[in-house]
Write a protein that holds these residues in place. Structure first.
Motif, PDB file in Angstrom:
ATOM      1  N   SER A   2       0.829  -1.204   0.000  1.00 41.03           N
ATOM      2  CA  SER A   2       0.000   0.000   0.000  1.00 41.03           C
ATOM      3  C   SER A   2       0.870   1.263   0.000  1.00 41.03           C
ATOM      4  O   SER A   2       2.020   1.241   0.450  1.00 41.03           O
ATOM      5  N   LEU A   3       0.305   2.352  -0.491  1.00 36.12           N
ATOM      6  CA  LEU A   3       1.039   3.617  -0.490  1.00 36.12           C
ATOM      7  C   LEU A   3       1.336   4.085   0.928  1.00 36.12           C
ATOM      8  O   LEU A   3       2.385   4.669   1.185  1.00 36.12           O
ATOM      9  N   THR A  19       3.008  11.135  -1.925  1.00 35.42           N
ATOM     10  CA  THR A  19       2.414  11.321  -3.251  1.00 35.42           C
ATOM     11  C   THR A  19       2.835  12.652  -3.856  1.00 35.42           C
ATOM     12  O   THR A  19       3.192  12.719  -5.036  1.00 35.42           O
ATOM     13  N   PRO A  30       1.842   8.122  -7.708  1.00 38.22           N
ATOM     14  CA  PRO A  30       2.111   6.686  -7.626  1.00 38.22           C
ATOM     15  C   PRO A  30       0.994   5.846  -8.252  1.00 38.22           C
ATOM     16  O   PRO A  30       1.269   4.838  -8.901  1.00 38.22           O
ATOM     17  N   SER A  31      -0.239   6.266  -8.093  1.00 30.32           N
ATOM     18  CA  SER A  31      -1.366   5.528  -8.689  1.00 30.32           C
ATOM     19  C   SER A  31      -1.311   5.564 -10.208  1.00 30.32           C
ATOM     20  O   SER A  31      -1.572   4.552 -10.868  1.00 30.32           O
ATOM     21  N   GLN A  32      -0.969   6.717 -10.773  1.00 29.23           N
ATOM     22  CA  GLN A  32      -0.838   6.812 -12.234  1.00 29.23           C
ATOM     23  C   GLN A  32       0.285   5.908 -12.715  1.00 29.23           C
ATOM     24  O   GLN A  32       0.156   5.223 -13.730  1.00 29.23           O
ATOM     25  N   TRP A  33       1.393   5.891 -12.005  1.00 24.81           N
ATOM     26  CA  TRP A  33       2.517   5.037 -12.378  1.00 24.81           C
ATOM     27  C   TRP A  33       2.104   3.572 -12.357  1.00 24.81           C
ATOM     28  O   TRP A  33       2.402   2.819 -13.277  1.00 24.81           O
ATOM     29  N   ARG A  34       1.409   3.169 -11.296  1.00 21.44           N
ATOM     30  CA  ARG A  34       0.965   1.778 -11.185  1.00 21.44           C
ATOM     31  C   ARG A  34       0.045   1.405 -12.346  1.00 21.44           C
ATOM     32  O   ARG A  34       0.153   0.314 -12.887  1.00 21.44           O
ATOM     33  N   ARG A  35      -0.884   2.291 -12.708  1.00 26.08           N
ATOM     34  CA  ARG A  35      -1.779   2.010 -13.837  1.00 26.08           C
ATOM     35  C   ARG A  35      -0.986   1.850 -15.117  1.00 26.08           C
ATOM     36  O   ARG A  35      -1.246   0.945 -15.904  1.00 26.08           O
ATOM     37  N   ASN A  36      -0.010   2.711 -15.343  1.00 22.07           N
ATOM     38  CA  ASN A  36       0.810   2.627 -16.554  1.00 22.07           C
ATOM     39  C   ASN A  36       1.598   1.327 -16.610  1.00 22.07           C
ATOM     40  O   ASN A  36       1.738   0.732 -17.674  1.00 22.07           O
ATOM     41  N   VAL A  37       2.118   0.871 -15.489  1.00 17.30           N
ATOM     42  CA  VAL A  37       2.871  -0.378 -15.452  1.00 17.30           C
ATOM     43  C   VAL A  37       1.967  -1.559 -15.780  1.00 17.30           C
ATOM     44  O   VAL A  37       2.352  -2.462 -16.511  1.00 17.30           O
ATOM     45  N   HIS A  38       0.760  -1.547 -15.253  1.00 20.39           N
ATOM     46  CA  HIS A  38      -0.175  -2.658 -15.503  1.00 20.39           C
ATOM     47  C   HIS A  38      -0.696  -2.667 -16.920  1.00 20.39           C
ATOM     48  O   HIS A  38      -1.126  -3.720 -17.412  1.00 20.39           O
TER      49      HIS A  38
END
Length: 40
Positions: A2-3, A19, A30-38
């Motif tokens: 978790s963040l 953040t 961090p949430s945008q980065w995680r979405r991009n990685v997925h």
């Protein structure tokens, strides 16, 4: 992880401070980065 947990491990008092710092460093939250990685 978790963040909140990441922020505490890195010495931040909460996820919002982490953040904001992450956004300044990378231009993404961090949430945008995680979405991009997925999406890859």
């Amino acid at each position: 992880m978790s963040l909140d947990k990441i922020a505490l491990e890195l010495g931040y008092t909460d996820a919002s401070h982490f953040t904001r710092a992450y956004l300044e460093w990378t231009g993404l939250t961090p949430s945008q980065w995680r979405r991009n990685v997925h999406l890859r």
